[in-house]
Design a protein around this motif. Structure first.
Motif, PDB file in Angstrom:
ATOM      1  N   PHE A 173       0.840  -1.194   0.000  1.00  0.00           N
ATOM      2  CA  PHE A 173       0.000   0.000   0.000  1.00  0.00           C
ATOM      3  C   PHE A 173       0.878   1.248   0.000  1.00  0.00           C
ATOM      4  CE2 PHE A 173      -2.428  -3.420   1.771  1.00  0.00           C
ATOM      5  CZ  PHE A 173      -3.709  -3.235   1.273  1.00  0.00           C
ATOM      6  N   ARG A 174       0.720   2.063  -1.015  1.00  0.00           N
ATOM      7  CA  ARG A 174       1.540   3.265  -1.177  1.00  0.00           C
ATOM      8  C   ARG A 174       0.998   4.399  -0.308  1.00  0.00           C
ATOM      9  NH1 ARG A 174       1.862   7.138  -6.140  1.00  0.00           N
ATOM     10  NH2 ARG A 174       3.997   7.950  -6.040  1.00  0.00           N
ATOM     11  N   CYS A 175       1.909   5.119   0.344  1.00  0.00           N
ATOM     12  CA  CYS A 175       1.546   6.262   1.174  1.00  0.00           C
ATOM     13  C   CYS A 175       2.312   7.487   0.678  1.00  0.00           C
ATOM     14  CB  CYS A 175       1.901   6.024   2.641  1.00  0.00           C
ATOM     15  SG  CYS A 175       1.393   4.433   3.316  1.00  0.00           S
ATOM     16  N   ILE A 176       1.615   8.590   0.474  1.00  0.00           N
ATOM     17  CA  ILE A 176       2.254   9.835   0.056  1.00  0.00           C
ATOM     18  C   ILE A 176       1.853  10.928   1.045  1.00  0.00           C
ATOM     19  CG2 ILE A 176       2.463  11.586  -1.734  1.00  0.00           C
ATOM     20  CD1 ILE A 176       3.691   8.986  -2.549  1.00  0.00           C
ATOM     21  N   GLY A 177       2.866  11.562   1.633  1.00  0.00           N
ATOM     22  CA  GLY A 177       2.578  12.653   2.561  1.00  0.00           C
ATOM     23  C   GLY A 177       3.499  12.611   3.758  1.00  0.00           C
ATOM     24  N   PRO A 178       3.453  13.643   4.580  1.00  0.00           N
ATOM     25  CA  PRO A 178       4.354  13.734   5.729  1.00  0.00           C
ATOM     26  C   PRO A 178       4.100  12.649   6.756  1.00  0.00           C
ATOM     27  CG  PRO A 178       2.686  15.461   5.806  1.00  0.00           C
ATOM     28  CD  PRO A 178       2.557  14.802   4.477  1.00  0.00           C
ATOM     29  N   MET A 179       5.182  12.278   7.439  1.00  0.00           N
ATOM     30  CA  MET A 179       5.107  11.253   8.465  1.00  0.00           C
ATOM     31  C   MET A 179       4.850  11.912   9.826  1.00  0.00           C
ATOM     32  SD  MET A 179       5.569   8.402   6.970  1.00  0.00           S
ATOM     33  CE  MET A 179       5.940   7.379   8.388  1.00  0.00           C
ATOM     34  N   PRO A 180       4.176  11.185  10.756  1.00  0.00           N
ATOM     35  CA  PRO A 180       3.661   9.821  10.573  1.00  0.00           C
ATOM     36  C   PRO A 180       2.220   9.791  10.069  1.00  0.00           C
ATOM     37  CG  PRO A 180       3.433  10.440  12.856  1.00  0.00           C
ATOM     38  CD  PRO A 180       4.049  11.636  12.154  1.00  0.00           C
ATOM     39  N   GLU A 181       1.625  10.971   9.828  1.00  0.00           N
ATOM     40  CA  GLU A 181       0.198  11.029   9.543  1.00  0.00           C
ATOM     41  C   GLU A 181      -0.190  10.217   8.312  1.00  0.00           C
ATOM     42  OE1 GLU A 181       1.420  14.389  12.014  1.00  0.00           O
ATOM     43  OE2 GLU A 181       2.122  13.671  10.050  1.00  0.00           O
ATOM     44  N   ALA A 182       0.590  10.314   7.220  1.00  0.00           N
ATOM     45  CA  ALA A 182       0.234   9.616   5.987  1.00  0.00           C
ATOM     46  C   ALA A 182       0.221   8.107   6.196  1.00  0.00           C
ATOM     47  CB  ALA A 182       1.203   9.989   4.868  1.00  0.00           C
ATOM     48  N   LEU A 183       1.266   7.597   6.855  1.00  0.00           N
ATOM     49  CA  LEU A 183       1.351   6.156   7.090  1.00  0.00           C
ATOM     50  C   LEU A 183       0.238   5.690   8.017  1.00  0.00           C
ATOM     51  CD1 LEU A 183       3.566   4.006   6.151  1.00  0.00           C
ATOM     52  CD2 LEU A 183       4.279   4.033   8.537  1.00  0.00           C
TER      53      LEU A 183
END
Length: 317
Positions: free
Chosen positions: A253-263
């Motif tokens: 599953f691909r996640c795009i965005g700042p960590m840790p919120e996107a993940l």
């Protein structure tokens, strides 16, 4: 049995055994699921760990007994109604609701209700209510989850291992990463004497590319977590461990965005939307992997991923 049905069955089981010594392994066993994935799903869908749910339900019922009340329908269901009511001793309630000492019970009671049993008798309106959870199906619109299915050979990894309880993992794992990054990442990393071999291995094996959760079959209340990289062979420095991830199919599953919120957002959707009732795949074994790219983790374009081992339902290949 799909995941939503399993959740309902698990909640019924916990309600029927509130006064018995049960834990996550017992609850997961009742619905024939891995404690590792079941606990993860339960926490994401309900917001509570299994231990928190049991504790909160017991302390609510104890509060009812302190006030000499009986919850509608609950007394017959779990044997908690009636009793000695307001005249019951704290020691009786402590043992009834699974505490070794009256002091331990009183501390837990005060944390939950905000006041002691004696104080609650004087202020019954402050009783904190915690009713059985009701699991409902929610159909959500919006974007489809971005994932691929990929077969992979067995992977040998190397990294730093730490054991976490399911209850404390969400709070403690970020601290583990902060400690790792403080010692080995970037120009500000602290360089300690005698760690040259460790630092070299971290660099060569790209330790920190993966975060790996592994269920410990001998201890169903805890799991092992590795900050890891791909093992390149050679001597294993003191304080690091080599382990193997089995071959199999993985849903990535691909996640795009700042960590840790996107993940965290994608992780929540996997266990609350994708896995429950999935007609094609189910979790295959008790490991899941977080993958991290390089670069600025606070960037809107930062890329990460969650890998879940899967098997096809019906034996399809």
């Amino acid at each position: 049995m799909d995941w939503l049905s399993s959740l309902r069955t698990a909640i019924d089981y916990m309600e029927e055994h509130l006064l018995q010594e049960i834990g996550a392994e017992d609850v997961a066993g009742e619905v024939h699921l891995s404690p590792f994935y079941f606990q993860k799903c339960f926490k994401i869908v309900t917001g509570y760990t299994i231990g928190e749910y049991l504790r909160n339900r017991r302390l609510y019922l104890a509060g009812l007994e302190v006030l000499g009340r009986e919850a509608s329908g609950e007394g017959a269901r779990n044997g908690s109604g009636g009793g000695r009511g307001a005249e019951g001793k704290v020691i009786d309630l402590a043992y009834k609701y699974g505490y070794d000492t009256p002091e331990g019970f009183t501390r837990a009671f005060a944390r939950f209700h905000g006041l002691s049993p004696m104080q609650l008798r004087a202020q019954p309106y402050r009783l904190k209510v915690f009713l059985p959870l009701i699991v409902e199906i929610s159909v959500k619109g919006g974007s489809r989850m971005d994932f691929t299915i990929e077969k992979r050979e067995a992977m040998r990894m190397i990294g730093f291992e730490r054991t976490f309880s399911f209850e404390e993992a969400y709070r403690e794992i970020p601290g583990f990463w902060k400690e790792f990054c403080g010692k080995y990442c970037g120009q500000e990393a602290v360089r300690e004497a005698g760690e040259e071999a460790v630092r070299q291995t971290v660099a060569e094996c790209m330790v920190g590319e993966f975060g790996v959760c592994v269920e410990d079959e001998a201890d169903m209340e805890h799991f092992r977590y590795y900050i890891a990289g791909a093992y390149q062979g050679g001597e294993v420095p003191e304080g690091m461990k080599v382990f193997e991830v089995p071959a199999g199919e993985w849903a990535k599953f691909r996640c795009i965005g700042p960590m840790p919120e996107a993940l965290q957002t994608v992780n929540t959707r996997i266990f609350s939307e994708w896995l429950p009732g999935n007609k094609e795949f189910e979790a295959a074994f008790h490991i899941n992997i977080e993958w991290y790219s390089g670069g600025d983790t606070e960037s809107e374009g930062y890329e990460s991923a969650i890998w879940i081992p899967v098997k096809r339902l019906g034996g399809q290949s």
